[in-house]
Write a protein that holds these residues in place. Sequence first.
Motif, PDB file in Angstrom:
ATOM      1  N   GLU A 299      30.999  41.034  37.727  1.00 22.92           N
ATOM      2  CA  GLU A 299      31.559  41.963  38.714  1.00 22.92           C
ATOM      3  C   GLU A 299      30.672  43.171  38.992  1.00 22.92           C
ATOM      4  N   ILE A 301      27.923  45.676  40.287  1.00 25.21           N
ATOM      5  CA  ILE A 301      27.193  45.825  41.541  1.00 25.21           C
ATOM      6  C   ILE A 301      25.890  46.557  41.242  1.00 25.21           C
ATOM      7  N   ARG A 303      22.591  48.650  42.187  1.00 27.83           N
ATOM      8  CA  ARG A 303      22.309  49.682  43.202  1.00 27.83           C
ATOM      9  C   ARG A 303      20.845  50.100  43.107  1.00 27.83           C
ATOM     10  N   TYR A 306      18.412  50.858  39.826  1.00 27.84           N
ATOM     11  CA  TYR A 306      18.842  50.307  38.545  1.00 27.84           C
ATOM     12  C   TYR A 306      17.725  49.433  37.960  1.00 27.84           C
ATOM     13  N   THR A 322      24.647  45.734  46.980  1.00 26.30           N
ATOM     14  CA  THR A 322      26.008  46.012  47.435  1.00 26.30           C
ATOM     15  C   THR A 322      26.882  44.788  47.177  1.00 26.30           C
ATOM     16  N   LEU A 323      28.151  44.919  47.428  1.00 31.42           N
ATOM     17  CA  LEU A 323      29.034  43.757  47.497  1.00 31.42           C
ATOM     18  C   LEU A 323      28.928  43.250  48.922  1.00 31.42           C
ATOM     19  N   VAL A 351      23.473  48.053  34.584  1.00 25.85           N
ATOM     20  CA  VAL A 351      24.452  48.814  35.368  1.00 25.85           C
ATOM     21  C   VAL A 351      25.196  49.731  34.404  1.00 25.85           C
ATOM     22  N   ARG A 352      25.036  51.009  34.571  1.00 20.65           N
ATOM     23  CA  ARG A 352      25.669  51.994  33.688  1.00 20.65           C
ATOM     24  C   ARG A 352      25.437  51.659  32.213  1.00 20.65           C
TER      25      ARG A 352
ATOM     26  N   VAL B  41      35.544  48.762  46.522  1.00 23.72           N
ATOM     27  CA  VAL B  41      35.430  47.328  46.233  1.00 23.72           C
ATOM     28  C   VAL B  41      35.499  47.030  44.739  1.00 23.72           C
ATOM     29  N   TYR B  42      35.448  48.044  43.906  1.00 22.97           N
ATOM     30  CA  TYR B  42      35.453  47.780  42.466  1.00 22.97           C
ATOM     31  C   TYR B  42      35.831  49.047  41.716  1.00 22.97           C
ATOM     32  N   GLU B  62      33.565  52.077  42.777  1.00 21.87           N
ATOM     33  CA  GLU B  62      32.455  51.735  43.668  1.00 21.87           C
ATOM     34  C   GLU B  62      32.998  51.406  45.048  1.00 21.87           C
ATOM     35  N   VAL B  64      31.661  50.295  49.124  1.00 20.23           N
ATOM     36  CA  VAL B  64      30.580  49.500  49.679  1.00 20.23           C
ATOM     37  C   VAL B  64      29.273  50.278  49.612  1.00 20.23           C
TER      38      VAL B  64
END
Lengths: 374, 128
Positions: A299, A301, A303, A306, A322-323, A351-352, B41-42, B62, B64
Amino acid sequence: MTEAPATLRHTPLHASHLALSARMVPYAGYEMPVQYTSILDEHRTVRGAVGVFDLSHMGELHLSGPEALAFARYAVVSDPGLLEPGQAQYSMLCAPDGGIIDDVIVYRVDDGYLMVCNAANHDAVLAQLESLSAHGDFDVHLADRSDETALIAPQGPRAAELLGRLTDLDLSELGNYRSVPGRVAGTECLVARTGYTGEDGFELFCAARRAQRLWDALISTGADLGLRPCGLGSRDTLRLEAGMPLYGNELDRSVNPYEANLGRVVKLEKGEFVGRAALAAVQQTGPRRRLVGLMMRDEAIARHGYPVLVDGAESGVVTSGTLSPTLGERIAMAYLPAADAAVGAEVEVVVRDRPHPAEQVKLPFYRRPKPDPA
Amino acid sequence: MSTTPPDDRRYSREHEWVQVDGSVAVIGITSFATDELGDIVYIELPEIGARLAQFASFGVVESVKAVSDLFAPVSGDVAEVNGDLRTSPELLNTDPFGTGWIAKVTLADPAEMDKLLDAAGYAELTAG
């Protein structure tokens, strides 16, 4: 809320954006609409119907005179000499070290060449062209028409239908990456079949003082086609799905065209041009890194900025992510060492502070369906 | 979208809201925040049992176009999270003050509520 600096410039359509309650953001020195209603709505509108973008912030530089072509061939990495009248090509201006100053579209027009550059790079492109024309002894006239020119882009599968209602031009005769002068809604335009969304679409160049009339005509005529005005937010998600690079993300002065998978644009065989020696060397040895497509496996995302891990070690960086509204997948582009760039290979994106699995995939993520032959 | 904040709760300057019922505090983010973020979206929800500290980050949302930290408006232990947001994060856009709530925490220090804005104060913060 932060107050926009007073120095931000406005396009001729600024009042319309405010009247449409657009969310305005500073972008490349302009106050520009990022969205009118929602990025997702606008994105889906362009994929499914027709969206219209105000791109009047972009730069338009016109080259004319006896040596306009020789000058253009020297300034950009592609070969504008291959352009037939009315044809356009995607190209780049590079520095002597091969780094990309900007990506541009060069249109062959009646009286020379029109180069369309990114707003953020307008000054750098202009300075580069001025410097080349001053030192290169070319008999060329360089005119910056950015302020006097508006650019409005209807994009989407119903863009041709929309435009067909407003012009006598035979749009079926206007191929991709072609342009023709003509009237749209009574406004003199250069009508180009170009865009940055992965859809069929047009870019309409007109005099700035005529922009409002053209915009209003497009908006009102397109209402029953599902038209929406679209902002920079959906422009970014659309171009990312289409695998198109964005200056400042995928492209910058530290990147050369081969790294960005744009080596096909570079025409080493055309003779001398700015950056040729450096680019020829890269072409010989191969680029040390490559732009790749990534699809996230969970899940997370990815960016811009990263880190990307290969075999657990940090070796690359995400440039955009992006999604994807169209695919429902988490997509990204990233630079990886050339040896690690391989479709199907697994990587991880941090991610994080946590690594998340991703797979390298072929670009583009999205390709528009071929038109129905019926 | 209307950004009028309901006056039955308190607000942080980071655009979170908290509504207290006895020792339980429901927390969420405001319509001003979700409007600014755009299409969400999340959301990364906190884990049940996690200890939140007032004004410290406890999750991520998050949209878009962007990533944004969530900051706890009050300290407390997470008793429940809104699992609907995993499948329907858009509830944060459509109903941020209602079905788009994020978590319920056991309030650690009721006095922390005094560090938050009331609806009028928050409306003033986000005006213009």
